[in-house]
Structures are given as C-alpha cells and as structure tokens.
Design a protein around this motif. Structure first.
Motif, PDB file in Angstrom:
ATOM      1  N   GLY A  25       5.523  -7.900 -11.375  1.00 29.32           N
ATOM      2  CA  GLY A  25       5.063  -8.395 -10.078  1.00 29.32           C
ATOM      3  C   GLY A  25       4.493  -7.243  -9.255  1.00 29.32           C
ATOM      4  N   VAL A  26       3.533  -7.603  -8.389  1.00 24.50           N
ATOM      5  CA  VAL A  26       2.782  -6.577  -7.668  1.00 24.50           C
ATOM      6  C   VAL A  26       3.665  -5.822  -6.668  1.00 24.50           C
ATOM      7  CG1 VAL A  26       0.833  -6.185  -6.122  1.00 24.50           C
ATOM      8  CG2 VAL A  26       0.634  -7.837  -7.975  1.00 24.50           C
ATOM      9  N   GLU A  27       4.506  -6.533  -5.935  1.00 24.75           N
ATOM     10  CA  GLU A  27       5.304  -5.845  -4.906  1.00 24.75           C
ATOM     11  C   GLU A  27       6.258  -4.831  -5.514  1.00 24.75           C
ATOM     12  OE1 GLU A  27       6.190  -9.714  -2.695  1.00 24.75           O
ATOM     13  OE2 GLU A  27       6.593  -8.140  -1.212  1.00 24.75           O
ATOM     14  N   ALA A  28       6.983  -5.255  -6.555  1.00 25.39           N
ATOM     15  CA  ALA A  28       7.943  -4.349  -7.193  1.00 25.39           C
ATOM     16  C   ALA A  28       7.214  -3.166  -7.827  1.00 25.39           C
ATOM     17  CB  ALA A  28       8.752  -5.104  -8.243  1.00 25.39           C
ATOM     18  N   ALA A  29       6.057  -3.445  -8.423  1.00 26.90           N
ATOM     19  CA  ALA A  29       5.299  -2.364  -9.069  1.00 26.90           C
ATOM     20  C   ALA A  29       4.783  -1.376  -8.026  1.00 26.90           C
ATOM     21  CB  ALA A  29       4.142  -2.951  -9.867  1.00 26.90           C
ATOM     22  N   LEU A  30       4.296  -1.911  -6.897  1.00 30.01           N
ATOM     23  CA  LEU A  30       3.807  -1.028  -5.827  1.00 30.01           C
ATOM     24  C   LEU A  30       4.921  -0.087  -5.371  1.00 30.01           C
ATOM     25  CD1 LEU A  30       1.755  -2.875  -3.054  1.00 30.01           C
ATOM     26  CD2 LEU A  30       1.074  -0.873  -4.371  1.00 30.01           C
ATOM     27  N   ASP A  31       6.110  -0.656  -5.186  1.00 32.28           N
ATOM     28  CA  ASP A  31       7.244   0.170  -4.746  1.00 32.28           C
ATOM     29  C   ASP A  31       7.510   1.297  -5.739  1.00 32.28           C
ATOM     30  OD1 ASP A  31       7.701  -1.124  -2.454  1.00 32.28           O
ATOM     31  OD2 ASP A  31       9.413  -2.311  -3.146  1.00 32.28           O
ATOM     32  N   MET A  32       7.570   0.942  -7.007  1.00 35.30           N
ATOM     33  CA  MET A  32       7.882   1.964  -8.016  1.00 35.30           C
ATOM     34  C   MET A  32       6.796   3.031  -8.105  1.00 35.30           C
ATOM     35  SD  MET A  32       9.580   0.058 -11.299  1.00 35.30           S
ATOM     36  CE  MET A  32      10.039   1.562 -12.164  1.00 35.30           C
ATOM     37  N   ILE A  33       5.548   2.591  -8.067  1.00 35.99           N
ATOM     38  CA  ILE A  33       4.437   3.535  -8.287  1.00 35.99           C
ATOM     39  C   ILE A  33       4.193   4.408  -7.051  1.00 35.99           C
ATOM     40  CG2 ILE A  33       1.944   3.655  -8.713  1.00 35.99           C
ATOM     41  CD1 ILE A  33       2.325   1.127 -10.515  1.00 35.99           C
ATOM     42  N   VAL A  34       4.346   3.830  -5.867  1.00 35.50           N
ATOM     43  CA  VAL A  34       4.060   4.591  -4.645  1.00 35.50           C
ATOM     44  C   VAL A  34       5.224   5.521  -4.285  1.00 35.50           C
ATOM     45  CG1 VAL A  34       3.588   4.395  -2.169  1.00 35.50           C
ATOM     46  CG2 VAL A  34       2.407   2.909  -3.786  1.00 35.50           C
ATOM     47  N   SER A  35       6.455   5.077  -4.580  1.00 26.52           N
ATOM     48  CA  SER A  35       7.593   5.973  -4.289  1.00 26.52           C
ATOM     49  C   SER A  35       7.791   6.968  -5.428  1.00 26.52           C
ATOM     50  CB  SER A  35       8.890   5.174  -4.105  1.00 26.52           C
ATOM     51  OG  SER A  35       9.342   4.680  -5.361  1.00 26.52           O
ATOM     52  N   GLY A  36       7.449   6.554  -6.643  1.00 28.91           N
ATOM     53  CA  GLY A  36       7.702   7.399  -7.814  1.00 28.91           C
ATOM     54  C   GLY A  36       9.156   7.385  -8.232  1.00 28.91           C
ATOM     55  N   ASN A  37       9.982   6.602  -7.544  1.00 27.01           N
ATOM     56  CA  ASN A  37      11.419   6.619  -7.854  1.00 27.01           C
ATOM     57  C   ASN A  37      11.747   5.741  -9.060  1.00 27.01           C
ATOM     58  OD1 ASN A  37      11.897   8.304  -5.717  1.00 27.01           O
ATOM     59  ND2 ASN A  37      12.305   6.644  -4.281  1.00 27.01           N
ATOM     60  N   PRO A  38      12.634   6.248  -9.934  1.00 28.19           N
ATOM     61  CA  PRO A  38      12.982   5.470 -11.126  1.00 28.19           C
ATOM     62  C   PRO A  38      14.056   4.430 -10.837  1.00 28.19           C
ATOM     63  CG  PRO A  38      14.113   7.575 -11.172  1.00 28.19           C
ATOM     64  CD  PRO A  38      13.302   7.550  -9.907  1.00 28.19           C
ATOM     65  N   ILE A  39      14.213   3.493 -11.748  1.00 25.10           N
ATOM     66  CA  ILE A  39      15.319   2.529 -11.665  1.00 25.10           C
ATOM     67  C   ILE A  39      16.133   2.637 -12.956  1.00 25.10           C
ATOM     68  CG2 ILE A  39      14.146   0.935 -10.109  1.00 25.10           C
ATOM     69  CD1 ILE A  39      13.358  -0.791 -12.459  1.00 25.10           C
ATOM     70  N   ASN A  40      17.346   2.086 -12.927  1.00 29.70           N
ATOM     71  CA  ASN A  40      18.159   2.150 -14.155  1.00 29.70           C
ATOM     72  C   ASN A  40      17.957   0.885 -14.994  1.00 29.70           C
ATOM     73  OD1 ASN A  40      19.738   0.144 -12.987  1.00 29.70           O
ATOM     74  ND2 ASN A  40      21.298   1.577 -12.273  1.00 29.70           N
ATOM     75  N   ALA A  41      18.575   0.906 -16.194  1.00 31.13           N
ATOM     76  CA  ALA A  41      18.333  -0.176 -17.160  1.00 31.13           C
ATOM     77  C   ALA A  41      18.733  -1.534 -16.587  1.00 31.13           C
ATOM     78  CB  ALA A  41      19.109   0.117 -18.441  1.00 31.13           C
ATOM     79  N   GLU A  42      19.840  -1.544 -15.883  1.00 29.20           N
ATOM     80  CA  GLU A  42      20.335  -2.805 -15.337  1.00 29.20           C
ATOM     81  C   GLU A  42      19.310  -3.420 -14.378  1.00 29.20           C
ATOM     82  OE1 GLU A  42      24.411  -3.855 -13.089  1.00 29.20           O
ATOM     83  OE2 GLU A  42      24.381  -1.974 -14.195  1.00 29.20           O
ATOM     84  N   ILE A  95      -2.046   3.001  -4.542  1.00 30.23           N
ATOM     85  CA  ILE A  95      -2.150   1.641  -3.993  1.00 30.23           C
ATOM     86  C   ILE A  95      -3.470   1.007  -4.432  1.00 30.23           C
ATOM     87  CG2 ILE A  95      -2.287   0.286  -1.856  1.00 30.23           C
ATOM     88  CD1 ILE A  95      -0.511   2.479  -0.540  1.00 30.23           C
ATOM     89  N   ALA A  96      -4.534   1.795  -4.336  1.00 33.52           N
ATOM     90  CA  ALA A  96      -5.848   1.250  -4.712  1.00 33.52           C
ATOM     91  C   ALA A  96      -5.874   0.849  -6.186  1.00 33.52           C
ATOM     92  CB  ALA A  96      -6.933   2.286  -4.421  1.00 33.52           C
ATOM     93  N   ALA A  97      -5.188   1.623  -7.025  1.00 34.64           N
ATOM     94  CA  ALA A  97      -5.196   1.311  -8.460  1.00 34.64           C
ATOM     95  C   ALA A  97      -4.446   0.007  -8.732  1.00 34.64           C
ATOM     96  CB  ALA A  97      -4.579   2.469  -9.249  1.00 34.64           C
ATOM     97  N   VAL A  98      -3.314  -0.186  -8.053  1.00 36.31           N
ATOM     98  CA  VAL A  98      -2.568  -1.436  -8.242  1.00 36.31           C
ATOM     99  C   VAL A  98      -3.401  -2.607  -7.703  1.00 36.31           C
ATOM    100  CG1 VAL A  98      -0.468  -2.707  -7.628  1.00 36.31           C
ATOM    101  CG2 VAL A  98      -0.318  -0.272  -8.182  1.00 36.31           C
ATOM    102  N   GLU A  99      -4.069  -2.360  -6.596  1.00 32.45           N
ATOM    103  CA  GLU A  99      -4.914  -3.411  -6.007  1.00 32.45           C
ATOM    104  C   GLU A  99      -5.988  -3.847  -7.013  1.00 32.45           C
ATOM    105  OE1 GLU A  99      -6.517  -2.077  -2.285  1.00 32.45           O
ATOM    106  OE2 GLU A  99      -6.614  -4.116  -1.479  1.00 32.45           O
ATOM    107  N   ALA A 100      -6.453  -2.875  -7.797  1.00 29.37           N
ATOM    108  CA  ALA A 100      -7.503  -3.183  -8.772  1.00 29.37           C
ATOM    109  C   ALA A 100      -6.992  -4.057  -9.922  1.00 29.37           C
ATOM    110  CB  ALA A 100      -8.088  -1.881  -9.321  1.00 29.37           C
ATOM    111  N   ALA A 101      -5.667  -4.136 -10.041  1.00 28.51           N
ATOM    112  CA  ALA A 101      -5.110  -4.974 -11.120  1.00 28.51           C
ATOM    113  C   ALA A 101      -5.123  -6.451 -10.734  1.00 28.51           C
ATOM    114  CB  ALA A 101      -3.668  -4.548 -11.423  1.00 28.51           C
TER     115      ALA A 101
END
Ligand code: 3H9
Length: 698
Positions: A145-162, A235-241
């Motif tokens: 999903g775009v919102e979750a992806a934007l958060d991950m890509i713009v913050s650069g912060n990782p998430i765990n497996a769970e 942000i612009a790159a995700v927008e292009a998706a």
C-alpha cells in the motif's frame, strides 16, 4: 569473496548470497544471483527457487563502497527484473536483515518467508542521500500500500518480521530454520499449482488514495535529516508508481535516483556512514587486546548528567548504583530516573516488565563504599579540578582492583585527575553529551597512562549502550568543546559587529544546524561557560568578546532554566528576541569599535564553519584526534551538525583546502590573530594533500 552459490534440495534450488559480513550486493553477488536464476530455470528437475543469505544477513543492500567507482554490470535492477521474470516461483528466505537493495531483491521474489528473528527489513537509502533505485519505490507501494510504503521509504526506518507480516511484506514468519521453512513453502505452492506472482504486474488505482497524501507528505519533510533533496525525490518516486505501469514508474525512479547519486548531500551522508564505522579503529588496540568485563556500573552524582548516564546503562540492561553526597539530591535523581522509565512504559516504548526490570536494576547509596564491586565507575560531578581530584583519590581507596575509573569531565585534564590515584592506568575520560540517555556521542579521553584494555573496555561498553565512541587525547575541552570555544568566540565577535543572536541562529539553522549557538547556550545554561571562564581565565581579547554574555549571566539570565538568557522564553519555551540583549551587544560593539559592518547570513555560516574546521585541523595536527573523519563524527553525533553536510572537516575538504587557506587569511587580515591559519591546512594546501590522508591510516 562476493558471490552467490546454487545448491539443490530435491526439486528446489537454493541460491545463497555470500559476501561477509552482511552480503552487500557487490558485482560478484549480482552476477551469481543472475547466473543462479538462469541455471535453476534451465534445470528441468527444479520446480521452485529459494533465495537466501549466508550468515546473519539476507543482504544489507547495494555495496556502498562501489558508489565511488560506479557499479559494474550486471546492474541490480536488471538482475531483480530478470529474477521476477523467472518462469518458476521464487521465494525469498529472509534469514536476517534485508535492507535497501537487499529488500529490493526480496521484493523481486514472488513470495517472502522470514525468520521471526529478522528485526530489520527496510529501505534505508534516504539515510545515505539516495532512494531505492532497483525498483523498490515501485514494488513496495504495490505490495503493502502507498501510505505504508511512503512511511518506510521516506523515514528509511526498518520494521521487524512480525510487523512485516502484518502489512503484507512477508507471506509467512517461521520460528525454526528459515531456509527449510521457505523450501516447504515453495513445495506447498507447487503442490497447489501456484506459480510466479510478480509484484510489478499489479497496478495502483489513484482513486484508492487519500486526497493530498503526497502533498501532506511533502509538507512533513521540511527538516528531514537527509537534507532537502533525498526525501523529496523518494516521495516523487512513489508518486510515480500510482496509476502507471511498472516500466514507466521505473524510468521515473531511475531519473530521480540519478538526480541524487554522487551529489554533495549523498556523498556527505555516505562519508558519514563510513566515518562512524572508522572511529572504532585505534591503531595500537588490535584484536589481541582483551577488554575487561563490565557487568556493573557505579555513577557518582545524581544531577542531570549522572541521571542521564545511569539511564543509558539501565536501558541497555546493566545494573547501576548511583551515589550522591546528600539524601535530597539522591532521591531527586532517583525519582528522575524512575519517572523517565515510567514515561517510556506509558508511551508504549517498552513493556511494563521491561520497565520494572530497569527500575529493579537501579540501586542508590550515600557512601562510596557501595561502589566496591562496580566494574566501571563514572564520576559526573561539578566541573572543578580540586573536587574531581579529591573524589578520584577516594575512589582509589574503595574501588576493586581492575575497576575502570572514568570522569565525565567536559574540559579538564584527565592526566591530572589520574595522578590523584595510584592506578592511572585504569583512569580515562568518558565525556557524555546531554541528555546522556539520548545523545549518541561519547568522547573517550585517553590519558598518558590509560591502559589499552581499559580503553578497549570503555569502547566495548559504549557500543553496548548504543553510543558512538570517539577517542580524543588530552587537551582543554578535548575535540568537541575545544572547537566549540573557537566557534562561540566568533559568534560573540559577530554579535559585537552588529548581528543579533537571532541573526546568527537563523543563518546557521537555515543552513542545516539543528540549533544555533545562542539557542544552544541558552539550553545548556549560560552559567556553564561563565563558570569555566571564571576557572580558566581567557585571554584579554577573548574576555572582551564575552563581556556582554558575562553581564547577561550576572543579570541572573542563565538561559532556558531561568526563563531568559540570550533570548526570552514564554510559557511555551519558544525563544523570542529580546531588544534589551540586542541593545547591550550594540552598545558594547560600538564601545569596542567593532560595530562597523554587520555580517550577513552567508558570512555568518562561513566564519562559524571556518573557525570550527581551522581548530579541528590544529587538533588533528597535534594528534589529539586520530583522523579528520573522527572529528566530523563528533560533530554529527554530539553537536547537531547535519549529516548531509558531512561535518566541518568534510565541508572544508569539499571547498578545497587552497581556497580555504586563502579565505582564512582574508579573515586574519580583517580580524587579527584569532584567525591564524592552522599549519596543517597550509601544508596540505601547498602540497595538494587532503585532510582524509592526514592523521592515522585505517
Ligand atoms: C542501496 O541498496 C541502493 C539500492 O537501492 C539501489 C542501487 C541501484 N555496503 O554497520 P556494521 C559494512 S544502498 C558496503 O559495523 P552492524 C560496514 O561498513 C544500501 N558495506 O555492522 C562494516 O564494514 P567494516 C542500502 C557495508 O551489525 C560491516 O559491513 N543499505 C554495507 O552494526 C559491518 O557493518 C544500507 O544503507 C553496505 N551496504 O550493522 C544499509 N552495509 O567491518 C547500511 C554494511 O569494514 N548498513 N557494510 O567496518 C547498515 O545500516 C549497517 O551496516 C547494518 C549492520 C545494519 C547492515
């Protein structure tokens, strides 16, 4: 060696990325992955393919060391697209961290199985000034999903497996051997007749997104830690998706990536990444030096520093005993520690059990004797040599043999402090930065007699508590504060020339500094510097520069804590310019004959930067700092210097040392001896040398 190897487990091919320690995707790995996919597709006995990593990581992404020379073919994007086009299903077995290009490889697989232990799945490219450039900005929003992806890509912060399973990034989380789990998953797919499932084949419907999603995101990144470019392009790159086919989105991703790659902000951030890893390299402390074991920590002083330091150790699971001389101060400090832990529980940052464990690890006492069993004792009392000497003599009498005795002094001579004991080999400086439980920097001060294993132990414990430890030799103020002295002196001079405190802070904050020097002094307390000037009388010229600031302190304006300092502070703690203070500088500037040309923003930044770096060069030349990049690591982690500016030393290297020397000489002609150019800079400028080659190698 960088490669990827293929083995067979019955009808499943297992391709393993191999490049110790974290399987960075160097040329050999990319080629191996490409060849492995081709071989598995050509082999009629193979029904499915599993891709995994050797050792502790799946992959930490593109090999950042290759960025300098430019990558050799095959390109990562090409390899991933080829893998996604595989006619046989490809399953990623995420055995550990998958970052950047590593996670992009996983996104190119058709399915993802992760070990429960995988704690870092993310796209951190923005942190090194670029964006995910191998299809990550196109596949991630399609998958989670775009919102979750934007958060991950713009913050650069990782998430765990769970969490990754929750957002749909991984299909299954397994507890046991993840490769076995992925093989079993692959066989289930084959048995169910499920084939490849390329993420890129899906399309994102623009109508499914909240209105203004991208504009709101753009509005949130004004002071992004990676500077003004990288997050914007992410942000612009995700927008292009959104709404487009994969190929055209990918082309846009490429263009946006190329706008960033190799540019000053990205190079600065990548330099900072390696600089931070370099600091642990101390030439005479090799693997043969065994650190002493540190299981318990004693802290002397329950003030702001003492309690912050105690929290840093408690948060890392170490038992801490805090000692004070009077019950009131001890209770107050212990309460502050407990309150901070409680608030972390309330905010959901840690569990109740963890909070209770940390509080249970705290002991207090009024007598130094309670520190008899401590492996490391850190003194964090008032900055006064006589007091510190007295305390170290007492510690010498109670501490067990081999205990490390550290002073949190921010300026004083550690050799003198060590001489107050009969065990100077066990004494060193551990200079924390306030708030000590938050700030990442820790300056180690290595005395003349400090034993190698004592320093190695302090460095090891720093890593354990999540700090970046940088070694300094002994001099007044060590590396960080000695440079700050020069910087603040210039700030005082410029205020006497007509710049207001706000002019100075606004110029530097617009340039990227987290906080301007006047706001910083108000936060730390103007009285701190005042007291230091009382103890170490400055030169006559320097005393003249500080005349107004000293008068401000004598008016009872000590900064934020008294509601007024260089600025006034309302109930909201926001700074407000104060005409009374501005008038004091103007009057004194006129009296000293300095108020004849008010420096503009560009000059303010340049003078601050050059004073910092000129002093830094002198420190490097004296061997107080091991390398220029160590100095930058100090500024990036302890003084709010923005990573995308690399640090003061990086800045002057980028400017070109010949030009820097010319500029400094220009200021020397205008302002006199405080601008004497550091001999190292002059030598390097004359020989065409670089700061990066000065100091120790390695
Ligand atoms: C990318 O992927 C771009 C793509 O989107 C598109 C391309 C077209 N490369 O930190 P540690 C080294 S950009 C090269 O001490 P830890 C590191 O220098 C990349 N080397 O261990 C160190 O070397 P040494 C996106 C790397 O456990 C050693 O490995 N990825 C790389 O504390 C151990 O590292 C990132 O930005 C690399 N990518 O932390 C991730 N990564 O021993 C950057 C590590 O000689 N890496 N090394 O000093 C990290 O965040 C941490 O290193 C990591 C491990 C969390 C992986």
């Amino acid at each position: 060696m960088a490669t990827a190897t293929l083995t067979k487990s019955g009808d499943v091919a297992v391709i393993r990325l191999e490049h110790a320690p974290v399987n960075a995707l160097a040329q050999g790995v990319r080629q191996g992955l490409k060849d492995g996919i081709a071989a598995a597709n050509a082999d009629p006995t193979i029904k499915a393919i599993v891709v995994t990593g050797e050792g502790r990581a799946f992959s930490a992404g593109a090999d950042i060391t290759e960025f300098r020379s430019g990558p050799k073919p095959p390109g990562l994007g090409e390899v991933i697209d080829g893998m996604e086009a595989s006619g046989k299903p490809v399953v990623a077995a995420l055995n550990g961290l998958a970052l950047g290009g590593g996670l992009e490889v996983a996104l190119g697989c058709h399915y993802r199985v992760a070990t429960k232990a995988a704690s870092q799945l993310g796209l951190p490219e923005v942190k090194i000034g670029i964006l995910p450039g191998a299809g990550g900005t196109q596949r991630m929003p399609r998958l989670i999903g775009v919102e979750a992806a934007l958060d991950m890509i713009v913050s650069g912060n990782p998430i765990n497996a769970e969490k990754a399973a929750k957002v749909g990034l991984v299909d299954r989380v397994v507890e046991g051997d993840v490769v076995e789990g992925a093989i079993a998953f692959a066989r289930e797919l084959v048995a169910a007749g499920k084939g490849p499932r390329p993420i890129s084949a899906t399309r994102i419907d623009p109508a499914s997104l909240p209105k203004d999603l991208f504009d709101n995101k753009r509005a949130s990144i004004a002071r992004h830690p990676s500077g003004p470019m990288a997050a914007k392009n992410c942000i612009a790159a995700v927008e292009a998706a959104v709404g487009s086919d994969y190929k055209s989105g990918l082309a846009r991703e490429r263009d946006l990536f190329l706008e960033l790659a190799g540019k000053p902000y990205a190079r600065a951030l990548q330099y900072a990444f390696f600089a931070e890893r370099q600091v642990a390299n101390i030439p005479d402390i090799g693997k043969d030096v065994t650190p002493r074991e540190i299981k318990t920590v004693g802290i002397l002083g329950a003030g702001t520093m003492g309690t912050g330091i105690a929290l840093a150790f408690l948060n890392a699971g170490l038992p801490v005993t805090v000692v004070e001389t009077n019950q009131g101060a001890l209770d107050h400090g212990a309460k502050r520690i407990r309150d901070t832990i409680d608030s972390n529980v309330k905010r959901g940052r840690i569990t109740e059990d963890e909070g209770a464990r940390r509080i249970g690890n705290l002991a207090t006492g009024l007598d130094l004797k309670v520190l008899t069993n401590a492996d490391l004792i850190i003194e964090a009392v008032f900055e006064n040599m006589a007091l510190k000497k007295e305390i170290f003599a007492k510690l010498d009498a109670v501490a067990k043999p081999g205990a490390i005795l550290a002073s949190n002094t921010s300026t004083l001579d550690v050799d003198q402090i060590a001489a107050a004991t009969k065990r100077p080999q066990d004494v060193l400086g551990m200079h924390f930065f306030s708030p000590a439980n938050i700030m990442r920097l820790l300056e180690f001060v290595r005395g003349k007699a400090t034993a190698k294993d004592a320093l190695a132990s302090a460095m090891a414990i720093a890593r354990r508590i999540g700090k970046v430890g940088v070694v300094s030799g002994v001099c007044f103020g060590f590396i960080g504060n000695r440079m700050v002295e020069a910087y603040l002196e210039e700030v005082q001079a410029m205020m006497l020339e007509g710049a207001t405190p706000a002019d100075i802070d606004n110029a530097l904050e617009s340039w990227g500094l987290a906080m301007g020097p006047n706001a910083m002094m108000d936060m730390a307390g103007l009285d701190v510097g005042y007291r230091i000037r009382q103890e170490h009388k400055p030169s006559e010229e320097r005393a003249r520069f500080y005349r107004v600031t000293d008068a401000i302190v004598e008016m009872g304006r000590h900064g934020q804590k008294t509601g007024a300092g260089m600025y006034s502070y309302g109930a909201d703690r926001k700074r407000q310019s104060d005409p009374q203070i501005e008038a004091m500088f103007a009057k004194e500037g006129a009296a000293q004959g300095r108020a004849n040309r008010k420096p503009e923003a560009e000059e303010i930044v340049e003078r601050c930067l050059l004073r910092l770096a000129n002093e830094g060069a002198q420190i490097l030349d004296e061997g107080i700092a091991l390398r220029a990049s160590d100095i930058d690591t100090i500024y990036l982690n302890g003084y709010g210097f923005p990573g995308w500016r690399g640090g003061p030393m990086w800045q002057i290297e980028e400017m070109g040392l010949a030009k820097v020397v010319e500029k400094i000489k220009g200021y020397e002609a205008r302002h006199g001896a405080r601008w004497n150019v550091a001999p190292l800079l002059e030598r390097l400028a004359a020989s065409g040398g670089k700061l990066a080659d000065a100091g120790v190698k390695g």
